[in-house]
Scaffold this active site. Structure first.
Site, PDB file in Angstrom:
ATOM      1  N   ASN A 102       0.938  -1.224  -0.009  1.00 56.97           N
ATOM      2  CA  ASN A 102      -0.086  -0.116  -0.005  1.00 56.97           C
ATOM      3  C   ASN A 102       0.748   1.278   0.025  1.00 56.97           C
ATOM      4  O   ASN A 102       1.936   1.136   0.493  1.00 56.97           O
ATOM      5  CB  ASN A 102      -0.677   0.051   1.260  1.00 56.97           C
ATOM      6  CG  ASN A 102      -0.490   0.544   2.529  1.00 56.97           C
ATOM      7  OD1 ASN A 102      -0.537   2.063   2.489  1.00 56.97           O
ATOM      8  ND2 ASN A 102       0.068  -0.168   3.467  1.00 56.97           N
ATOM      9  N   ILE A 104      -0.777   4.453   0.563  1.00 55.30           N
ATOM     10  CA  ILE A 104      -2.024   5.396   1.157  1.00 55.30           C
ATOM     11  C   ILE A 104      -1.494   6.734   1.325  1.00 55.30           C
ATOM     12  O   ILE A 104      -2.155   7.646   0.944  1.00 55.30           O
ATOM     13  CB  ILE A 104      -2.775   4.849   2.239  1.00 55.30           C
ATOM     14  CG1 ILE A 104      -3.242   3.430   2.110  1.00 55.30           C
ATOM     15  CG2 ILE A 104      -3.794   5.714   2.568  1.00 55.30           C
ATOM     16  CD1 ILE A 104      -4.189   3.142   0.974  1.00 55.30           C
ATOM     17  N   LEU A 106      -1.228   8.108   4.342  1.00 51.42           N
ATOM     18  CA  LEU A 106      -1.633   8.776   5.574  1.00 51.42           C
ATOM     19  C   LEU A 106      -2.839   9.780   5.259  1.00 51.42           C
ATOM     20  O   LEU A 106      -2.983  10.722   5.800  1.00 51.42           O
ATOM     21  CB  LEU A 106      -0.672   9.293   6.211  1.00 51.42           C
ATOM     22  CG  LEU A 106       0.552   8.271   7.098  1.00 51.42           C
ATOM     23  CD1 LEU A 106       1.364   8.994   7.799  1.00 51.42           C
ATOM     24  CD2 LEU A 106      -0.426   7.091   7.891  1.00 51.42           C
ATOM     25  N   ASN A 132      -4.012   6.629  16.519  1.00 47.39           N
ATOM     26  CA  ASN A 132      -2.642   6.687  15.983  1.00 47.39           C
ATOM     27  C   ASN A 132      -2.254   8.230  15.433  1.00 47.39           C
ATOM     28  O   ASN A 132      -3.076   8.689  14.724  1.00 47.39           O
ATOM     29  CB  ASN A 132      -2.524   5.504  14.857  1.00 47.39           C
ATOM     30  CG  ASN A 132      -1.148   5.543  14.213  1.00 47.39           C
ATOM     31  OD1 ASN A 132      -0.782   6.535  13.533  1.00 47.39           O
ATOM     32  ND2 ASN A 132      -0.789   4.259  14.241  1.00 47.39           N
ATOM     33  N   CYS A 163       7.489   7.916   9.898  1.00 44.87           N
ATOM     34  CA  CYS A 163       7.301   9.098   8.740  1.00 44.87           C
ATOM     35  C   CYS A 163       8.291   9.848   8.572  1.00 44.87           C
ATOM     36  O   CYS A 163       9.275   9.688   9.508  1.00 44.87           O
ATOM     37  CB  CYS A 163       6.052   9.928   9.229  1.00 44.87           C
ATOM     38  SG  CYS A 163       4.648   9.447   9.956  1.00 44.87           S
ATOM     39  N   ILE A 224       5.316  -4.876  14.022  1.00 50.70           N
ATOM     40  CA  ILE A 224       5.933  -3.961  13.118  1.00 50.70           C
ATOM     41  C   ILE A 224       5.005  -3.291  12.320  1.00 50.70           C
ATOM     42  O   ILE A 224       3.968  -3.609  11.930  1.00 50.70           O
ATOM     43  CB  ILE A 224       6.929  -4.695  12.153  1.00 50.70           C
ATOM     44  CG1 ILE A 224       6.246  -5.814  11.456  1.00 50.70           C
ATOM     45  CG2 ILE A 224       8.249  -5.397  12.954  1.00 50.70           C
ATOM     46  CD1 ILE A 224       7.267  -6.360  10.257  1.00 50.70           C
ATOM     47  N   GLY A 277       0.765  -9.725   9.690  1.00 50.24           N
ATOM     48  CA  GLY A 277       0.625 -10.741   9.043  1.00 50.24           C
ATOM     49  C   GLY A 277      -0.474 -11.604   9.937  1.00 50.24           C
ATOM     50  O   GLY A 277      -0.722 -12.863   9.574  1.00 50.24           O
TER      51      GLY A 277
END
Ligand SMILES: Cc1cc2nc3c(=O)[nH]c(=O)nc-3n(C[C@H](O)[C@H](O)[C@H](O)COP(=O)(O)O)c2cc1C
Length: 334
Positions: A102, A104, A106, A132, A163, A224, A277
């Site tokens: 992905n 995205i 943010l 978050n 980030c 993670i 996962g």
């Protein structure tokens, strides 16, 4: 089992990282209950250890008609920033072998709308909501934390340190122990809310970063985040994502996440939330056995929105069928 944590890098921050078994962190709780901020009594006690991973459950409200949220340990929102972010160009998702890429970027509504429109809804729920947070600079993280402090409906913060730091040439905050500690202590000084710091796996020594963050005042860790990756469209001679690189999640990253949680959980004395996962109760139990106090479920929710509920039930079934009275009995046994 204690591990050799002698290689931990200790930056110049308050108390040194201690090396202990995470299994002693949670005491005197109901069988599935977990305390994610043991230093702040009852501040972040969850009825069970299962919650969504940030960015895969919207602001929670999107799923409130689909699943009974009060059966989760907590709700974790997508990343929220100081002002609304538009996110990255399309396409933003690409399915890989056993995984999902992905980019995205943010995309989110910004903290002011979150406080005005979403927090009142969170406050009405019978489940703690962990927000978050993300930013381009330490000051942005601090301002977001300030605006969320004391807001009804906000039970804790999860700081996404994956980030890019624009003040330092775009290097991710989470890639150096010093920067990770600095962002943690800055947010810590700003808020009395329980503080979870979410680590990036895209580093050479995650134990050093975990130790720095723990010493800088985090109440717990989450690991993670996604692994950096990409995919190529050979017919069109282009990348599959609008931005060349993205973050890999899903079953493909579980062994990496398990390994990192194992290494970190035995070398810090705060709870560790395992993520990466997880799609079944057995996955969750594997993470608990390597030292996780709780787990987050991300990509699995996209294929099965009720996956988290099955995981809660499956953990309880496993405990019943193996005569386990408390999760702490199996936490960190490997
Ligand atoms: C579509 C998508 C959006 C995400 N957004 C965020 C985010 O806003 N903040 C964050 O800390 N992690 C974010 N993540 C990372 C997840 O929270 C999680 O760490 C990662 O997906 C690994 O878990 P999984 O394999 O169960 O999905 C996102 C992941 C996906 C797939």
């Amino acid at each position: 089992m204690l591990q050799d944590c002698s290689t931990i890098h200790k930056p110049g921050v308050a108390s040194p990282a201690t090396c202990c078994n995470n299994s002693e962190v949670v005491k005197a709780l109901h069988p599935l209950e977990v305390d994610l901020a043991p230093a702040r009594p009852s501040a972040l006690r969850l009825r069970n250890p299962v919650m969504p991973a940030s960015g895969t459950f919207g602001y929670g409200v999107e799923y409130s008609q689909l699943i009974p949220l009060e059966r989760l340990g907590a709700v974790v929102t997508k990343g929220i920033t100081l002002v609304p972010w538009e996110g990255n160009p399309q396409p933003r998702l690409w399915e890989t072998a056993s995984g999902l890429l992905n980019s995205i970027g943010l995309e989110n509504i910004g903290v002011e709308e979150a406080v005005a429109d979403r927090a009142p809804v969170w406050a009405s729920w019978q489940v703690p909501v962990i927000v978050n947070i993300a930013g381009h600079t330490i000051d942005e993280y601090v301002q977001v934390a300030e605006k969320l402090d004391g807001v009804a409906g906000v039970a804790g913060l999860e700081v996404n340190i994956s980030c890019p730091n624009v003040a330092q040439g775009g290097i991710e905050f989470g890639t150096s122990p010093e920067m990770a500690a600095r962002i943690t202590s800055s947010v810590r000084r700003t808020t009395s809310l329980p503080l979870i710091v979410k680590l990036s796996p895209n580093v050479t020594d995650i134990v050093a970063i975990a130790a720095a963050v723990a010493s800088a005042g985090a109440d717990s860790l989450c690991l993670i985040n996604t692994l950096r990756g990409t995919a190529v469209d050979v017919e069109n001679r282009t990348f599959r994502l609008g931005r060349a690189a993205g973050g890999l999640s899903g079953p493909a990253i579980k062994p990496v996440a398990l390994h990192m949680v194992h290494k970190v959980a035995h070398c810090v004395d705060i709870p560790v939330i395992g993520c990466g996962g997880i799609s079944t109760a057995q996955d969750a139990i594997e993470f608990i056995m390597v030292g996780a106090a709780a787990v987050q479920v991300g990509t699995a929710t996209f294929t099965e929105p009720r996956a988290m509920l099955s995981i809660v039930e499956g953990i309880q079934d496993f405990m019943d069928s193996h005569g386990i009275l408390k999760l702490a009995e199996i936490r960190g046994i490997l």
